[in-house]
Design a protein around this motif. Structure first.
Motif, PDB file in Angstrom:
ATOM      1  N   MET A 211       0.997  -1.034   0.016  1.00 24.99           N
ATOM      2  CA  MET A 211      -0.017  -0.099  -0.068  1.00 24.99           C
ATOM      3  C   MET A 211       0.729   1.322   0.005  1.00 24.99           C
ATOM      4  O   MET A 211       1.432   1.616   0.970  1.00 24.99           O
ATOM      5  CB  MET A 211      -0.908  -0.028   1.336  1.00 24.99           C
ATOM      6  N   THR A 212       0.820   1.875  -1.124  1.00 24.39           N
ATOM      7  CA  THR A 212       1.800   3.046  -1.520  1.00 24.39           C
ATOM      8  C   THR A 212       1.487   4.652  -0.757  1.00 24.39           C
ATOM      9  O   THR A 212       2.000   5.474  -0.645  1.00 24.39           O
ATOM     10  CB  THR A 212       2.365   2.908  -2.471  1.00 24.39           C
ATOM     11  N   SER A 213       0.051   4.364  -0.509  1.00 28.70           N
ATOM     12  CA  SER A 213      -0.606   5.766  -0.320  1.00 28.70           C
ATOM     13  C   SER A 213      -1.738   5.685   0.551  1.00 28.70           C
ATOM     14  O   SER A 213      -2.268   4.678   0.610  1.00 28.70           O
ATOM     15  CB  SER A 213      -0.712   6.672  -1.602  1.00 28.70           C
ATOM     16  N   SER A 214      -2.076   6.701   1.368  1.00 27.46           N
ATOM     17  CA  SER A 214      -3.076   6.647   2.257  1.00 27.46           C
ATOM     18  C   SER A 214      -4.426   6.344   1.574  1.00 27.46           C
ATOM     19  O   SER A 214      -5.156   5.995   2.078  1.00 27.46           O
ATOM     20  CB  SER A 214      -3.128   8.046   3.056  1.00 27.46           C
ATOM     21  N   THR A 215      -4.420   7.025   0.379  1.00 30.19           N
ATOM     22  CA  THR A 215      -5.892   6.816  -0.400  1.00 30.19           C
ATOM     23  C   THR A 215      -5.918   5.145  -1.042  1.00 30.19           C
ATOM     24  O   THR A 215      -6.984   5.083  -1.584  1.00 30.19           O
ATOM     25  CB  THR A 215      -6.117   7.699  -1.217  1.00 30.19           C
ATOM     26  N   ALA A 216      -4.920   4.549  -1.090  1.00 28.68           N
ATOM     27  CA  ALA A 216      -5.071   3.380  -1.716  1.00 28.68           C
ATOM     28  C   ALA A 216      -5.849   2.715  -1.418  1.00 28.68           C
ATOM     29  O   ALA A 216      -6.401   1.612  -1.978  1.00 28.68           O
ATOM     30  CB  ALA A 216      -3.438   2.838  -1.995  1.00 28.68           C
ATOM     31  N   VAL A 217      -6.187   2.420   0.187  1.00 21.80           N
ATOM     32  CA  VAL A 217      -7.050   1.535   0.734  1.00 21.80           C
ATOM     33  C   VAL A 217      -8.394   2.222   1.024  1.00 21.80           C
ATOM     34  O   VAL A 217      -9.173   1.303   1.730  1.00 21.80           O
ATOM     35  CB  VAL A 217      -6.372   0.840   1.802  1.00 21.80           C
ATOM     36  N   SER A 218      -8.808   3.267   0.560  1.00 21.55           N
ATOM     37  CA  SER A 218      -9.915   3.881   0.996  1.00 21.55           C
ATOM     38  C   SER A 218     -10.775   3.030   0.206  1.00 21.55           C
ATOM     39  O   SER A 218     -10.831   2.499  -1.014  1.00 21.55           O
ATOM     40  CB  SER A 218     -10.451   5.253   0.412  1.00 21.55           C
ATOM     41  N   LEU A 219     -12.163   2.799   0.724  1.00 27.35           N
ATOM     42  CA  LEU A 219     -13.174   1.600   0.293  1.00 27.35           C
ATOM     43  C   LEU A 219     -13.502   2.269  -1.333  1.00 27.35           C
ATOM     44  O   LEU A 219     -13.824   1.588  -2.138  1.00 27.35           O
ATOM     45  CB  LEU A 219     -14.259   1.573   0.979  1.00 27.35           C
ATOM     46  N   THR A 220     -13.295   3.637  -1.448  1.00 18.82           N
ATOM     47  CA  THR A 220     -13.931   4.134  -2.845  1.00 18.82           C
ATOM     48  C   THR A 220     -12.782   3.664  -3.936  1.00 18.82           C
ATOM     49  O   THR A 220     -13.074   3.285  -5.061  1.00 18.82           O
ATOM     50  CB  THR A 220     -14.044   5.571  -2.739  1.00 18.82           C
ATOM     51  N   ARG A 221     -11.504   3.930  -3.431  1.00 21.13           N
ATOM     52  CA  ARG A 221     -10.339   3.502  -4.382  1.00 21.13           C
ATOM     53  C   ARG A 221     -10.400   2.019  -4.790  1.00 21.13           C
ATOM     54  O   ARG A 221     -10.080   1.831  -5.896  1.00 21.13           O
ATOM     55  CB  ARG A 221      -8.968   4.140  -3.917  1.00 21.13           C
ATOM     56  N   ARG A 222     -10.672   1.292  -3.467  1.00 20.38           N
ATOM     57  CA  ARG A 222     -11.080  -0.187  -3.851  1.00 20.38           C
ATOM     58  C   ARG A 222     -12.032  -0.472  -4.791  1.00 20.38           C
ATOM     59  O   ARG A 222     -11.535  -1.516  -5.697  1.00 20.38           O
ATOM     60  CB  ARG A 222     -10.991  -0.724  -2.446  1.00 20.38           C
TER      61      ARG A 222
END
Length: 502
Positions: free
Chosen positions: A1-12
């Motif tokens: 996981m390279t950024s804090s937004t990478a695991v937001s459910l929206t990004r997923r």
């Protein structure tokens, strides 16, 4: 996981759509909904929430039966940076009012069948009611008519869901679940999934953490999987959908097994059904075996989790089920069984189950005292009694608070309940303790019987005496029409304890 937004459910969710492309994703009451269609509706609905004044971090309550709009609204709220606050449609007016007030919700979204309930409860509260279509509420279609909204950045530590516990021992508490915690739990469930299963049936309420996790796990599936969704569970409708869509996998709570076993299963072609997951409460071994006997293609796998761990703690490894166990700890959940001093106990010994790891909740909503009591030194204390075997499989014995102490002996209600439902005429059982001046607590059983049975309380006592020790068997038995259940389909022991003696 390279950024804090990478695991937001929206990004997923966006990554899933990019990876798999447009496809039939969700079947509901007569038609398939395409993946791009659902995503586009969520993007517009997110714009509608923003136009309504919903801001990042705001809580919005969902009081809805299962339908595509539950997924659309949830995805829209996460896209807008808001917090999904599911509420079971079985809640009473007082319980729903508590959720609205305690969460500080700015809006509540409902469906037509519950519009009167919601508007009545919300009448004196500063919340906007969306849905219902009766002229008294803001139509959901109006939100969906807005321009699409870009993604409001959220990190793994940001709040995604505020989910209220069942509240069987008092006022329900809001459990704060982060994007990262739910994402970790969904990834763990997907990793434990059976690879040859491509058609699933979701009949659990999406407002329950178990049903919610099933949706999040879909973001991590490497291949296209299609979901058939029921508005709410009914046994006859379930059987028809399995036949119609050749369903391969579903997930139940134990009470659903009991209701299905009352159906003429042999009259239906259920040969497509390969896997039935069970969670939410202990599943009696006899019930699992009877289901597998009558549906030979299916394997029942019991897992374990709780709201505070984003629904997941352990799962059965594919191809290595151990009946009676809830499987092995999943990635993201470090699990120990400890004694009263907090020391890990050896395999085979009983103790309290505690958990730590990324799946863990942020805490109880605006309740630091309750959080500090439950989470100590980074470990969440589940309140469940459990044990590991030599191979690392976890067994859940009972709830600590439900243990009955009779004449100095610990009596675990589940042990007695499992023995009772082994009787061919008993369809369900619940055991609680009753204060007794002579033995401390007496064991009391409530049972339901199969249609046509003539079982009497004395017969139940005699059956129990043959299958459990003298310290455990119930001296008081009540044959009842139904075992009371909580809104999340667990035995309502609080209600049973409050019943007057006959």
């Amino acid at each position: 996981m390279t950024s804090s937004t990478a695991v937001s459910l929206t990004r997923r969710a966006e990554a899933r759509l990019e990876r798999l492309g447009d496809h039939d994703q969700l079947w509901f009451e007569g038609r398939w909904h395409r993946a791009e269609e659902l995503a586009a509706r969520a993007r517009r609905t997110a714009g509608g929430f923003a136009r309504l004044g919903v801001r990042p971090g705001d809580r919005v309550v969902l009081f809805m039966a299962n339908c595509p709009e539950v997924m659309i609204v949830s995805a829209a709220l996460w896209r807008a940076g808001a917090v999904v606050t599911p509420a079971m449609f079985l809640l009473s007016d007082d319980e729903l009012r508590h959720v609205l007030r305690d969460s500080g919700a700015v809006a509540v979204v409902t469906t037509p069948e519950f519009a009167d309930t919601v508007t009545g409860v919300a009448d004196d509260l500063p919340v906007i009611v969306v849905g219902g279509g009766d002229g008294r509420t803001l139509p959901l279609e109006e939100l969906e008519s807005a321009a699409e909204l870009g993604i409001v950045p959220r990190g793994p530590e940001d709040l995604a869901v505020l989910l209220y516990t069942g509240g069987t021992t008092g006022r329900s508490k809001g459990v704060a679940l982060s994007h990262g915690g739910l994402d970790a739990s969904g990834a763990a469930l997907a990793a434990a999934a059976q690879p040859d299963v491509v058609v699933g049936l979701l009949c659990l309420p999406m407002a329950h953490v178990y049903g919610l996790l099933m949706s999040v796990a879909g973001y991590h599936m490497p291949e296209i999987r299609r979901s058939v969704v029921m508005r709410w569970f009914d046994p006859a409708g379930f059987l028809a959908l399995v036949e119609q869509h050749r369903v391969q996998q579903t997930a139940f709570v134990p009470s659903m097994f009991q209701r299905l076993l009352e159906q003429p299963l042999e009259q239906h072609d259920l040969s497509s059904l390969l896997l039935v997951s069970s969670g939410g409460a202990p599943l009696p071994r006899e019930v699992a075996l009877e289901f597998e006997r009558r549906v030979p293609s299916a394997e029942v796998r019991e897992g374990y989790g709780c709201t505070e761990t984003s629904s997941l703690i352990s799962a059965q490894p594919a191809g290595a089920r151990r009946l009676g166990s809830v499987g092995k700890p999943v990635a993201g959940a470090e699990v120990e069984v400890v004694d009263e001093a907090g020391r890990p106990v050896p395999p085979g010994a009983h103790g309290e189950i505690r958990v730590r790891g990324p799946v863990l909740m942020q805490g109880y909503w605006r309740s630091p005292e309750a959080t500090a009591e439950a989470v100590r030194d980074g470990w969440f204390h589940t309140g469940d009694v459990g044990t590991f075997d030599e191979d690392g499989y976890l067994y859940v014995v009972d709830r600590i608070k439900d243990v009955i102490i009779r004449n100095g002996f610990n009596v675990y209600p589940r042990d007695v309940e499992d023995a009772l439902v082994a009787h061919p005429e008993i369809s369900a059982a619940a055991v609680v303790g009753r204060p007794d001046p002579r033995v401390g607590e007496e064991v009391v059983a409530y049972v339901t019987v199969v249609p046509g049975a003539t079982l009497q309380p004395a017969d139940v006592v005699q059956h129990a005496r043959r299958h459990v020790s003298a310290a455990k068997y119930p001296r008081e038995v009540h044959v009842v029409d139904a075992i009371p259940l909580t809104a999340v389909a667990k035995i309502d022991r609080k209600a049973l304890r409050a019943r007057p003696r006959s």
